[in-house]
Scaffold this motif. Sequence first.
Motif, short mmCIF file in Angstrom:
data_model
loop_
_atom_site.label_atom_id
_atom_site.label_comp_id
_atom_site.label_asym_id
_atom_site.label_seq_id
_atom_site.Cartn_x
_atom_site.Cartn_y
_atom_site.Cartn_z
N VAL A 24 41.34 34.52 38.14
CA VAL A 24 39.99 33.94 38.09
C VAL A 24 38.95 34.95 37.63
CG1 VAL A 24 40.46 32.16 39.82
CG2 VAL A 24 39.62 34.41 40.56
N ASP A 25 39.30 36.23 37.67
CA ASP A 25 38.36 37.27 37.25
C ASP A 25 38.71 37.90 35.90
OD1 ASP A 25 36.92 37.04 39.67
OD2 ASP A 25 38.33 38.38 40.68
N GLN B 268 49.37 39.41 36.03
CA GLN B 268 49.38 39.58 34.58
C GLN B 268 49.72 38.27 33.87
OE1 GLN B 268 52.38 42.70 34.07
NE2 GLN B 268 54.02 41.19 34.23
N PRO B 269 48.95 37.22 34.11
CA PRO B 269 49.26 35.94 33.47
C PRO B 269 49.21 36.01 31.95
CG PRO B 269 47.04 35.90 34.38
CD PRO B 269 47.71 37.15 34.90
N ALA C 292 37.84 37.29 29.23
CA ALA C 292 38.43 36.57 28.11
C ALA C 292 39.04 37.52 27.09
CB ALA C 292 37.38 35.69 27.44
N ASP C 293 38.42 38.69 26.89
CA ASP C 293 38.95 39.60 25.90
C ASP C 293 40.27 40.23 26.36
OD1 ASP C 293 37.34 41.11 27.77
OD2 ASP C 293 37.59 42.84 26.45
N TRP C 294 40.50 40.34 27.68
CA TRP C 294 41.78 40.82 28.19
C TRP C 294 42.87 39.81 27.86
CZ3 TRP C 294 42.08 43.84 33.39
CH2 TRP C 294 41.15 44.89 33.38
N TRP C 295 42.56 38.53 28.02
CA TRP C 295 43.52 37.47 27.68
C TRP C 295 43.83 37.49 26.18
CZ3 TRP C 295 46.72 33.93 29.83
CH2 TRP C 295 47.20 32.92 28.98
N ARG C 296 42.77 37.49 25.39
CA ARG C 296 42.95 37.40 23.94
C ARG C 296 43.70 38.60 23.37
NH1 ARG C 296 37.60 35.34 24.03
NH2 ARG C 296 36.82 37.45 23.65
N SER C 297 43.39 39.79 23.84
CA SER C 297 44.00 40.99 23.25
C SER C 297 45.51 41.01 23.47
CB SER C 297 43.37 42.26 23.83
OG SER C 297 43.58 42.37 25.23
N ALA D 95 50.15 45.70 27.50
CA ALA D 95 49.90 45.04 28.79
C ALA D 95 48.48 45.37 29.20
CB ALA D 95 50.89 45.53 29.85
N ARG D 96 47.77 44.38 29.71
CA ARG D 96 46.40 44.60 30.15
C ARG D 96 46.11 43.59 31.24
NH1 ARG D 96 40.91 44.44 26.36
NH2 ARG D 96 39.62 45.74 27.73
N GLY D 97 46.10 44.03 32.47
CA GLY D 97 45.93 43.08 33.55
C GLY D 97 45.62 43.75 34.87
#
Length: 255
Positions: A104-105, A158-159, A108-113, A97-99
Amino acid sequence: MKSSFNLEGKTGLITGGGQGIGQAVAKAWAQAGADVAILDANGDSAASTALELESVGVRSLAIAVDVTDNSAVHDAVQRVDSELGELDIAFNNAGIARGEVPSVDMPADWWRSVIDVNLSGVFYSAQAEARVMLPRGRGAILNMASMSGIIANKGLLQPNYNASKAGVAHLTRSLAVEWAPQGVRVNSLSPGYILTPLTERDEVADKRAEWISGIPMGRMGTVDDLTGPATFAVSDASAYMNGHDLVVDGGFVCW
């Protein structure tokens, strides 16, 4: 007569099996009689868990592997299948989990990981497992989803995590209908709020009381609350269950 919940004679593997839910399920499978390989990014955790399993009289194998590396996952599954025994059951549990930032902030690397580990890692694992299971016409795969793939958790930003877990549930259904004619079942497990390092991390400390207030059973779950469902889902007791998302949340999603 042997119980349909018994796993004696079966060979299994668990990703993310060195700690938390994966470790608890590994111990439950070993108690049920299965030989279990522990795949984990942390090789030391995998090794210590494997030693614990061997202490109850089953065989185990520890492999350090990053589930986002498709080739490494394939090699690890092949090694389990050749060294521990023909693979029968698998729990694709590794996740992160990473959020806790506004969408909006979110970098991109948080999403990808998160998508890479929680969704792509499950696909790579299931794909590698199916490559050895399908030719034999048997096997049961359990993927780790979450009730966060069903609901948007109140107060949690945490989308990436929610989307990854919704993806796992639908990936499970897709694989289930594709592989069922060849004898391989695929289901997913969706825990609610469980006491693990993910839910005990600092950024959600002030939310635990609110979570509990929304759980009809009045408490958060423990890893032991998931061992029975995770054993059932790969045992002969669930032989006609396929493509199902098994929600274990104390009733949270009922409200």
